[in-house]
Design a protein around this motif. Structure first.
Motif, PDB file in Angstrom:
ATOM      1  N   GLY A 116       0.754  -0.976  -0.196  1.00 15.97           N
ATOM      2  CA  GLY A 116      -0.174  -0.236  -0.139  1.00 15.97           C
ATOM      3  C   GLY A 116       1.074   1.203   0.268  1.00 15.97           C
ATOM      4  N   PHE A 117       0.237   2.451  -0.063  1.00 21.90           N
ATOM      5  CA  PHE A 117       0.932   3.802  -0.088  1.00 21.90           C
ATOM      6  C   PHE A 117       1.315   4.066   1.375  1.00 21.90           C
ATOM      7  CE2 PHE A 117       0.851   8.352   0.212  1.00 21.90           C
ATOM      8  CZ  PHE A 117       1.759   8.517  -0.738  1.00 21.90           C
ATOM      9  N   ILE A 118       2.561   4.441   1.689  1.00 22.84           N
ATOM     10  CA  ILE A 118       2.810   4.881   2.944  1.00 22.84           C
ATOM     11  C   ILE A 118       3.220   6.373   2.841  1.00 22.84           C
ATOM     12  CG2 ILE A 118       4.616   4.653   4.766  1.00 22.84           C
ATOM     13  CD1 ILE A 118       4.932   1.748   3.863  1.00 22.84           C
ATOM     14  N   PRO A 119       2.389   7.021   3.390  1.00 20.25           N
ATOM     15  CA  PRO A 119       2.453   8.608   3.163  1.00 20.25           C
ATOM     16  C   PRO A 119       3.892   8.911   4.135  1.00 20.25           C
ATOM     17  CG  PRO A 119       0.616   8.120   4.377  1.00 20.25           C
ATOM     18  CD  PRO A 119       1.148   7.054   4.215  1.00 20.25           C
ATOM     19  N   PRO A 120       4.742   9.701   3.447  1.00 20.74           N
ATOM     20  CA  PRO A 120       6.179  10.136   3.952  1.00 20.74           C
ATOM     21  C   PRO A 120       5.844  11.317   5.182  1.00 20.74           C
ATOM     22  CG  PRO A 120       5.546  11.240   1.971  1.00 20.74           C
ATOM     23  CD  PRO A 120       4.669  10.395   2.050  1.00 20.74           C
ATOM     24  N   ALA A 121       6.686  11.158   6.047  1.00 19.54           N
ATOM     25  CA  ALA A 121       6.558  11.894   7.079  1.00 19.54           C
ATOM     26  C   ALA A 121       6.714  13.386   6.827  1.00 19.54           C
ATOM     27  CB  ALA A 121       7.755  11.634   8.132  1.00 19.54           C
ATOM     28  N   ASN A 122       6.062  14.345   7.237  1.00 20.35           N
ATOM     29  CA  ASN A 122       5.853  15.780   6.846  1.00 20.35           C
ATOM     30  C   ASN A 122       5.645  15.845   5.284  1.00 20.35           C
ATOM     31  OD1 ASN A 122       6.734  16.573   9.457  1.00 20.35           O
ATOM     32  ND2 ASN A 122       8.936  15.953   8.569  1.00 20.35           N
ATOM     33  N   GLY A 123       4.793  14.973   4.817  1.00 18.25           N
ATOM     34  CA  GLY A 123       4.525  14.883   3.372  1.00 18.25           C
ATOM     35  C   GLY A 123       2.832  14.840   3.141  1.00 18.25           C
ATOM     36  N   PHE A 124       2.554  14.421   2.072  1.00 20.27           N
ATOM     37  CA  PHE A 124       1.048  14.366   1.759  1.00 20.27           C
ATOM     38  C   PHE A 124       0.525  12.929   1.563  1.00 20.27           C
ATOM     39  CE2 PHE A 124       3.275  18.006  -0.095  1.00 20.27           C
ATOM     40  CZ  PHE A 124       2.593  19.085   0.983  1.00 20.27           C
ATOM     41  N   LYS A 125      -0.600  12.525   1.737  1.00 16.32           N
ATOM     42  CA  LYS A 125      -1.086  11.157   1.571  1.00 16.32           C
ATOM     43  C   LYS A 125      -2.155  11.102   0.593  1.00 16.32           C
ATOM     44  CE  LYS A 125      -4.931  11.098   5.309  1.00 16.32           C
ATOM     45  NZ  LYS A 125      -4.736  12.851   5.416  1.00 16.32           N
ATOM     46  N   LEU A 126      -2.609  12.296   0.198  1.00 20.64           N
ATOM     47  CA  LEU A 126      -3.548  12.381  -0.973  1.00 20.64           C
ATOM     48  C   LEU A 126      -3.276  13.325  -2.029  1.00 20.64           C
ATOM     49  CD1 LEU A 126      -6.810  12.117   0.825  1.00 20.64           C
ATOM     50  CD2 LEU A 126      -5.800  10.412  -0.343  1.00 20.64           C
ATOM     51  N   ALA A 127      -3.489  13.033  -3.317  1.00 15.28           N
ATOM     52  CA  ALA A 127      -3.383  14.093  -4.252  1.00 15.28           C
ATOM     53  C   ALA A 127      -3.630  15.486  -4.081  1.00 15.28           C
ATOM     54  CB  ALA A 127      -3.818  13.641  -5.631  1.00 15.28           C
ATOM     55  N   LYS A 128      -5.016  15.678  -3.529  1.00 14.05           N
ATOM     56  CA  LYS A 128      -5.789  16.849  -3.141  1.00 14.05           C
ATOM     57  C   LYS A 128      -4.810  17.544  -2.362  1.00 14.05           C
ATOM     58  CE  LYS A 128      -8.881  15.607   0.767  1.00 14.05           C
ATOM     59  NZ  LYS A 128     -10.093  15.895   1.149  1.00 14.05           N
ATOM     60  N   GLU A 129      -4.040  16.837  -1.154  1.00  6.75           N
ATOM     61  CA  GLU A 129      -3.312  17.881  -0.405  1.00  6.75           C
ATOM     62  C   GLU A 129      -2.128  18.478  -1.206  1.00  6.75           C
ATOM     63  OE1 GLU A 129      -2.100  14.882   2.648  1.00  6.75           O
ATOM     64  OE2 GLU A 129      -4.261  14.568   3.235  1.00  6.75           O
ATOM     65  N   LEU A 130      -1.497  17.694  -2.041  1.00  8.06           N
ATOM     66  CA  LEU A 130      -0.589  17.988  -2.683  1.00  8.06           C
ATOM     67  C   LEU A 130      -0.934  19.335  -3.488  1.00  8.06           C
ATOM     68  CD1 LEU A 130       2.596  17.938  -4.037  1.00  8.06           C
ATOM     69  CD2 LEU A 130       1.682  16.328  -5.580  1.00  8.06           C
ATOM     70  N   ILE A 131      -2.078  19.213  -4.091  1.00  8.63           N
ATOM     71  CA  ILE A 131      -2.773  20.212  -5.152  1.00  8.63           C
ATOM     72  C   ILE A 131      -2.868  21.415  -4.219  1.00  8.63           C
ATOM     73  CG2 ILE A 131      -4.671  20.779  -6.413  1.00  8.63           C
ATOM     74  CD1 ILE A 131      -4.779  17.824  -7.328  1.00  8.63           C
ATOM     75  N   SER A 132      -3.569  21.291  -3.301  1.00  9.41           N
ATOM     76  CA  SER A 132      -3.683  22.507  -2.191  1.00  9.41           C
ATOM     77  C   SER A 132      -2.230  23.189  -1.933  1.00  9.41           C
ATOM     78  CB  SER A 132      -4.450  22.241  -1.013  1.00  9.41           C
ATOM     79  OG  SER A 132      -5.508  21.522  -1.094  1.00  9.41           O
ATOM     80  N   PHE A 133      -1.216  22.345  -1.630  1.00  6.85           N
ATOM     81  CA  PHE A 133       0.094  23.052  -1.423  1.00  6.85           C
ATOM     82  C   PHE A 133       0.769  23.663  -2.455  1.00  6.85           C
ATOM     83  CE2 PHE A 133       4.524  22.197  -0.842  1.00  6.85           C
ATOM     84  CZ  PHE A 133       4.782  22.820   0.447  1.00  6.85           C
ATOM     85  N   ILE A 134       0.420  23.228  -3.491  1.00  6.17           N
ATOM     86  CA  ILE A 134       1.179  23.853  -4.627  1.00  6.17           C
ATOM     87  C   ILE A 134       0.401  24.984  -4.983  1.00  6.17           C
ATOM     88  CG2 ILE A 134       1.658  23.676  -7.111  1.00  6.17           C
ATOM     89  CD1 ILE A 134       2.058  20.528  -6.907  1.00  6.17           C
ATOM     90  N   LYS A 135      -0.821  24.966  -4.879  1.00 11.49           N
ATOM     91  CA  LYS A 135      -1.783  26.459  -5.098  1.00 11.49           C
ATOM     92  C   LYS A 135      -1.387  27.353  -4.199  1.00 11.49           C
ATOM     93  CE  LYS A 135      -4.091  26.096  -8.859  1.00 11.49           C
ATOM     94  NZ  LYS A 135      -3.500  27.008  -9.787  1.00 11.49           N
ATOM     95  N   LYS A 136      -1.146  27.012  -2.901  1.00 14.77           N
ATOM     96  CA  LYS A 136      -0.864  27.891  -1.939  1.00 14.77           C
ATOM     97  C   LYS A 136       0.442  28.628  -2.276  1.00 14.77           C
ATOM     98  CE  LYS A 136      -2.850  26.856   1.862  1.00 14.77           C
ATOM     99  NZ  LYS A 136      -2.975  25.709   3.086  1.00 14.77           N
ATOM    100  N   ARG A 137       1.460  27.660  -2.477  1.00 13.81           N
ATOM    101  CA  ARG A 137       3.017  28.033  -2.579  1.00 13.81           C
ATOM    102  C   ARG A 137       3.001  28.756  -4.010  1.00 13.81           C
ATOM    103  NH1 ARG A 137       6.703  26.092   1.434  1.00 13.81           N
ATOM    104  NH2 ARG A 137       5.376  26.051   3.063  1.00 13.81           N
ATOM    105  N   LYS A 138       2.731  28.149  -5.019  1.00 18.09           N
ATOM    106  CA  LYS A 138       3.082  28.550  -6.400  1.00 18.09           C
ATOM    107  C   LYS A 138       1.716  28.604  -7.144  1.00 18.09           C
ATOM    108  CE  LYS A 138       7.659  28.937  -6.026  1.00 18.09           C
ATOM    109  NZ  LYS A 138       8.338  30.293  -5.913  1.00 18.09           N
ATOM    110  N   PRO A 139       0.932  29.635  -6.828  1.00 22.37           N
ATOM    111  CA  PRO A 139      -0.442  29.497  -7.838  1.00 22.37           C
ATOM    112  C   PRO A 139      -0.525  29.641  -9.147  1.00 22.37           C
ATOM    113  CG  PRO A 139      -0.380  31.585  -6.363  1.00 22.37           C
ATOM    114  CD  PRO A 139       0.923  30.805  -5.927  1.00 22.37           C
ATOM    115  N   SER A 140       0.810  30.302  -9.675  1.00 23.91           N
ATOM    116  CA  SER A 140       0.875  30.523 -11.178  1.00 23.91           C
ATOM    117  C   SER A 140       1.102  29.173 -11.838  1.00 23.91           C
ATOM    118  CB  SER A 140       2.092  31.080 -11.291  1.00 23.91           C
ATOM    119  OG  SER A 140       3.103  30.572 -11.078  1.00 23.91           O
TER     120      SER A 140
END
Ligand code: FAD
Length: 274
Positions: A116-140
């Motif tokens: 199974g998928f093991i979420p990394p420490a201090n990372g993300f467990k779902l694509a939606k979390e990665l998407i939110s993070f990128i949108k916040k950091r680099k909205p362009s």
């Protein structure tokens, strides 16, 4: 150019997906394949990101080549696998410096041998979390995400799967590229489900010609796509899928090229209205 700009051209987009090769010979071949497929004038070209972050350097190398050597629009795949938030921030900086504007944001598949998928420490467990993070950091960045016409194998139901996709769109994904499927009915039903769930972004069907039955069986085992009983090796099946999809008016076609110019070339010379 952002992928979303390509949808405004009023004709179906064309895109290719490559993976970073492991050997020098395969690398040499990929340079030739990209040169051969460039003549079809793709709207964008995406490069996969492999297990455990091992292909980060290679993914970024090919993304850079595609942009600066071939003058094509790259989409860099990024995954949650083995990356902390800080790692992702550094990757975003690197892509920005290269002039890359498009990212396909994914959770990623676990490495071979890991159940199974093991979420990394201090990372993300779902694509939606990665998407939110990128949108916040680099909205362009223009962000795309994955969709699953037959449902993701890990989703409890098709309804839940569609809700999860909607969450990725709400988090900031602006288009969807689907997992491969061999029966267009899965795509049509999926698009209907998405419509009902309020998903309004373009949903680009992902197609893979069958060049190697063993390989297809391995891929479908992971992604859960159904192999029809009468499936034959060659371009014919994908060609008829592409014809029907274009007739119905899809926003684009995305080809999982598997780093081979044939049979994509033979399909495109027959169907793509350039
Ligand atoms: P998510 O949308 O995060 O879904 C992951 C799992 O969590 C699913 O089972 C889903 O049902 C479930 N889920 C989602 N949201 C929720 C929620 N809110 N609550 C509970 N459960 C939830 N993989 C790679 O490693 N590298 C690549 O380059 C790559 N490229 C791809 C390109 C395309 C076009 C596609 C279709 C897939 C690609 N993949 C790639 C595969 C993808 O990473 C896997 O299918 C992965 O298992 C799921 O990724 P996701 O982004 O859809 O994840």
């Amino acid at each position: 150019m952002k992928v979303t700009e390509a949808f405004k051209k009023g004709k179906p987009t064309l895109s290719f997906e490559f993976f970073p090769p492991k050997s020098r010979d395969q690398e040499k071949k990929l340079f030739e394949v990209i040169a051969q497929l460039k003549k079809f004038d793709p709207d964008f070209v995406s490069v996969t990101y492999g297990a455990m972050g091992t292909t980060r350097e290679k993914t970024f190398f090919w993304v850079n080549e595609i942009k600066h050597k071939y003058g094509l629009e790259p989409v860099a795949h990024l995954t949650c696998v083995a990356s902390t938030g800080d790692d992702i921030s550094r990757q975003l900086e690197e892509l920005e410096k290269m002039g890359v504007e498009n990212i396909l944001a994914l959770r990623g598949d676990p490495p071979e041998g890991q159940a199974g998928f093991i979420p990394p420490a201090n990372g993300f467990k779902l694509a939606k979390e990665l998407i939110s993070f990128i949108k916040k950091r680099k909205p362009s960045f223009c962000l795309g995400c994955a969709g699953f016409p037959e449902g993701h194998p890990g989703a409890p139901s098709l309804t839940a799967d569609t809700d999860y996709l909607k969450q990725k769109i709400d988090a900031g994904a602006e288009y969807v590229i689907t997992q491969l499927f061999f029966d267009n009915r899965y795509y049509f039903d999926f698009v209907k489900r998405c419509g009902k769930a309020g998903i309004k972004v373009p949903i680009i069907p992902g197609l893979m010609p069958i060049t190697n039955l063993k390989q297809i069986k391995r891929i479908t085992e992971v992604c859960g796509a159904t192999i029809p009983g009468d499936l034959k090796i060659g371009a014919e099946h994908t060609l008829s899928q592409a014809r029907e999809l274009l007739k119905i008016g899809v926003p684009g076609l995305h080809f999982f090229v598997m780093n081979q110019a044939e049979p994509i070339s033979s399909i495109l010379t027959q169907v793509f209205p350039r």
